[in-house]
Design a protein around this motif. Structure first.
Motif, PDB file in Angstrom:
ATOM      1  N   TYR A  46       4.569   5.069   0.584  1.00  0.00           N
ATOM      2  CA  TYR A  46       3.715   4.164   1.342  1.00  0.00           C
ATOM      3  C   TYR A  46       3.201   4.866   2.590  1.00  0.00           C
ATOM      4  N   VAL A  53       1.241  -4.491   3.515  1.00  0.00           N
ATOM      5  CA  VAL A  53       0.498  -3.904   2.404  1.00  0.00           C
ATOM      6  C   VAL A  53      -0.944  -4.383   2.469  1.00  0.00           C
ATOM      7  N   ILE A  64      -0.693   3.774  -1.337  1.00  0.00           N
ATOM      8  CA  ILE A  64       0.572   3.393  -1.947  1.00  0.00           C
ATOM      9  C   ILE A  64       0.636   4.062  -3.319  1.00  0.00           C
TER      10      ILE A  64
END
Length: 109
Positions: free
Chosen positions: A6, A55, A61
């Motif tokens: 991430y 997110v 990602i």
């Protein structure tokens, strides 16, 4: 054990099975341009606590799986995860057993 990468340097080890379910839910949410928190408990053998990440489409990602065959998706678990992503707590990783959780999770009917 697979890895969720991430942003620039963050990496989290999670089971391939969990990663597959997260990929399905995260992919669906990001295709809709919906941002959300993703959080999960850190097991005692890794030091306890909890991780939470924001997110959205602006942060890279990547999912890396240890195994070469994708796990079968448990539709009910994926739906439970997706429903939790629509709450203030965001997508809270739960066990695969389908139960209402104490943090406002949803029970499928």
């Amino acid at each position: 054990m697979g890895t969720l990468f991430y942003g620039g340097d963050a990496r989290f080890e999670l089971s391939d099975r969990l990663l597959a379910h997260l990929q399905a839910v995260i992919g669906m949410k990001l295709r809709r341009n919906e941002s959300f928190f993703l959080s999960w408990v850190i097991p005692p053998e890794e030091g306890n606590g909890r991780n939470a990440i924001w997110v959205d489409n602006g942060v890279p990602i990547r999912f890396r799986y240890e195994g070469s065959r994708p796990p079968r998706i448990n539709r009910e678990w994926a739906e439970t995860l997706a429903l939790s992503a629509n709450t203030n707590f965001g997508l809270v990783v739960t066990d695969e057993t389908i139960e209402a959780d104490a943090h406002g999770g949803h029970e499928l009917q």
